[in-house]
Write a protein that holds these residues in place. Structure first.
Motif, mmCIF file in Angstrom:
data_model
loop_
_atom_site.group_PDB
_atom_site.id
_atom_site.type_symbol
_atom_site.label_atom_id
_atom_site.label_comp_id
_atom_site.label_asym_id
_atom_site.label_seq_id
_atom_site.Cartn_x
_atom_site.Cartn_y
_atom_site.Cartn_z
ATOM 1 N N PRO A 97 -4.951 -4.373 4.793
ATOM 2 C CA PRO A 97 -3.976 -3.454 4.406
ATOM 3 C C PRO A 97 -3.016 -3.702 3.286
ATOM 4 C CG PRO A 97 -4.173 -3.454 6.620
ATOM 5 C CD PRO A 97 -4.851 -4.800 6.279
ATOM 6 N N LEU A 98 -2.610 -5.093 2.995
ATOM 7 C CA LEU A 98 -1.594 -5.392 2.162
ATOM 8 C C LEU A 98 -2.064 -5.036 0.807
ATOM 9 C CD1 LEU A 98 -0.352 -8.877 3.252
ATOM 10 C CD2 LEU A 98 0.631 -6.642 3.985
ATOM 11 N N ALA A 99 -3.429 -5.146 0.481
ATOM 12 C CA ALA A 99 -3.830 -4.891 -0.875
ATOM 13 C C ALA A 99 -3.796 -3.519 -1.287
ATOM 14 C CB ALA A 99 -5.750 -5.299 -0.724
ATOM 15 N N VAL A 258 9.653 -5.138 4.571
ATOM 16 C CA VAL A 258 8.430 -5.769 5.238
ATOM 17 C C VAL A 258 7.236 -6.159 4.560
ATOM 18 C CG1 VAL A 258 7.144 -5.859 7.632
ATOM 19 C CG2 VAL A 258 9.619 -4.786 7.781
ATOM 20 N N LEU A 259 6.831 -5.099 3.937
ATOM 21 C CA LEU A 259 5.525 -5.348 3.182
ATOM 22 C C LEU A 259 5.697 -6.483 2.410
ATOM 23 C CD1 LEU A 259 2.624 -4.505 2.148
ATOM 24 C CD2 LEU A 259 3.959 -2.932 0.699
ATOM 25 N N GLU A 260 6.892 -6.772 1.441
ATOM 26 C CA GLU A 260 7.015 -7.768 0.703
ATOM 27 C C GLU A 260 7.033 -9.056 1.604
ATOM 28 O OE1 GLU A 260 6.459 -7.692 -2.492
ATOM 29 O OE2 GLU A 260 6.056 -5.600 -2.132
ATOM 30 N N GLU A 261 7.772 -8.946 2.612
ATOM 31 C CA GLU A 261 7.924 -10.133 3.516
ATOM 32 C C GLU A 261 6.548 -10.824 4.052
ATOM 33 O OE1 GLU A 261 12.159 -9.274 5.633
ATOM 34 O OE2 GLU A 261 10.096 -8.964 6.671
ATOM 35 N N LEU A 262 5.562 -9.783 4.263
ATOM 36 C CA LEU A 262 4.098 -10.114 4.609
ATOM 37 C C LEU A 262 3.386 -10.792 3.415
ATOM 38 C CD1 LEU A 262 3.465 -7.017 7.106
ATOM 39 C CD2 LEU A 262 4.229 -9.384 7.779
ATOM 40 N N ARG A 263 3.652 -10.149 2.243
ATOM 41 C CA ARG A 263 2.703 -10.606 1.295
ATOM 42 C C ARG A 263 3.306 -11.992 0.993
ATOM 43 N NH1 ARG A 263 3.154 -5.177 -2.517
ATOM 44 N NH2 ARG A 263 0.921 -4.449 -1.868
ATOM 45 N N ALA A 264 4.582 -12.468 1.238
ATOM 46 C CA ALA A 264 5.100 -13.637 0.849
ATOM 47 C C ALA A 264 4.803 -14.967 1.932
ATOM 48 C CB ALA A 264 6.500 -13.594 0.574
ATOM 49 N N LYS A 265 4.956 -14.238 3.171
ATOM 50 C CA LYS A 265 4.794 -15.221 4.102
ATOM 51 C C LYS A 265 3.210 -15.570 4.776
ATOM 52 C CE LYS A 265 5.920 -13.161 8.327
ATOM 53 N NZ LYS A 265 6.892 -13.031 9.393
#
Length: 430
Positions: A97-99, A258-265
């Motif tokens: 989903p991040l993509a 949260v989206l940016e956090e998930l993409r980063a970690k």
């Protein structure tokens, strides 16, 4: 008393075993059957379970099987804690989903829908077999997404109730802040699974009593910063609303952050996989006879206590409630308790739990800020259940289009294609 755990080979099972061993006066388990197709893991967990029981002087027998039919036969209660596709599928739920610019999470959003589509048909098949060999058994669902899975079970006429650890977690944390016994804390907890708010906290005068005083304003005034930090939400939000949202509201209130956090970690699934590998190594130690501290990082704190309370109440072996009054927060059929939702919706609220069943308690009117989101997600959950039972690309698309975290036509199209592509092996219609 016979209990069966479907998904008994999970690394989480020792948490339940520990609770059964410690709280045997409340829930006198005589036979425990662990059911799982993963034979090697299953025997590893069973051996540890026997050592934990032996250390506590518990007389229960522990057996294993890959067969739901054999394991659930004549059971008083069957616990469901399965993960269709394992951690590999979870990792995909949390990444693809991040993509598309959406959060990746195993119970919320597109990833949560993927898990529901994989899980509901399997759970319904298991439940039918339980009904055939143990028609009076209670089915207690821990399997996420709990709200959708429980709704599927209830809609099919099963004796089922869903359980989550969010409420008991708040109860224990609030009690610790105030320096009181957890049994003295009663929550005004309302919403859906993983979409709830604590609108009030009562400090009872005595365990099992009904009299008490409202202490949520005091909690927010004295401990608001710590509570907010634990939830990773702004303290000002809690102060302004005067409620404590569950952690999962971050996905709605702070989606882009949260989206940016998930993409980063990276995904939580990769962390859990590493924890599970280490836990399995520890479980193989024949000297280990307690649940290891590392298990706390696996998630699901206080699940064992909540499970014991609930099963004891359903089977009539104890009062079954964290407050000592027969009241416990569960996932159950709405039946008019929240009048803005369909009767067959599954809500997460305090309920009277006993041998006669589960009855959600009446709720004061829900504020529009919360009721609107509850109604929106309930509509999504109905569409998600339709897609899980009947299949079809259009139903998947409709569920995504209805989800508050998606809601855009082009985005729903892209997510639908990715969801089906990543889950084709688990979708009979794809």
């Amino acid at each position: 008393m016979k209990l069966a755990i479907v998904g008994g080979g999970s690394t989480y099972t020792p948490e339940l075993i520990d609770g059964f061993a410690r709280l045997r006066d409340t829930l006198p388990v005589g036979e425990l059957v662990l059911i799982d197709p993963a034979a090697e893991r299953l025997e590893l967990i069973a051996a540890l379970a026997r050592r934990i029981f032996a250390k506590q002087g518990h007389p229960a027998t522990v057996t294993t099987t890959a067969s739901v039919t054999d394991g659930a036969r004549d059971a008083d209660a069957v616990l469901l804690q399965l993960r269709v596709g394992g951690q590999a599928a979870r990792n995909e739920d949390e990444t693809w989903p991040l993509a598309c610019g959406c959060i990746g999470q195993e119970t919320t959003g597109a990833g949560g829908l993927a898990k529901a589509l994989r899980t509901v048909p399997v759970v319904l098949g298991i439940a039918e077999e339980v009904r055939r060999v143990s028609p009076d058994a209670w089915i207690v669902d821990f399997t996420n997404p709990v709200g959708i899975v429980t709704r599927a079970l209830l809609s099919a006429g099963h004796r089922a109730v869903g359980l989550c650890n969010v409420a008991i977690g708040f109860q224990r944390k609030f009690a610790a802040h105030l320096g009181v016994q957890p049994e003295l804390i009663r929550l005004d907890h309302v919403g859906l699974n993983h979409l709830t708010w604590e609108r009030g906290v009562t400090l009872l005068d005595a365990p099992g009593g009904t009299a008490g005083r409202e202490v949520l304003p005091e909690l927010l005034a004295r401990f608001g910063e710590r509570i907010a930090a634990d939830l990773r939400l702004p303290p000002g939000l809690l102060r302004r609303l005067g409620v404590v949202p569950s952690y999962y509201l971050r996905y709605f209130y702070q989606h882009d952050i949260v989206l940016e956090e998930l993409r980063a970690k990276g995904s939580r699934a990769s962390e859990v996989a590493a924890i599970e590998a280490e836990l399995l190594r520890m479980y193989a130690d024949p000297e280990l006879d307690t649940k290891p501290g590392l298990l706390g990082k696996r998630g699901g704190a206080f699940y064992s206590e909540a499970a014991v309370q609930l099963i004891a109440a359903l089977l009539g072996t104890g009062n079954g409630a964290g407050s000592g009054t027969g009241v416990q927060v569960v996932n159950a059929r709405n039946d008019g308790v929240l009048p803005f939702l369909p009767d067959d919706a599954v809500i997460e609220v305090p309920a009277e739990v006993g041998s006669a069943g589960v009855r959600p308690l009446p709720q004061r009117p829900v504020e529009p800020l919360y009721a609107g989101l509850i109604a929106h997600v309930t509509a999504y959950e109905q569409l998600a259940l339709d897609a899980a039972i009947m299949g079809g690309r259009n139903r998947v698309h409709d569920a995504l289009l209805a989800h508050p975290l998606v809601g855009q036509l082009d985005l729903a199209e892209r997510l639908t294609d990715r969801l089906i592509a990543h889950n084709r092996a688990h979708l009979s219609w794809a």
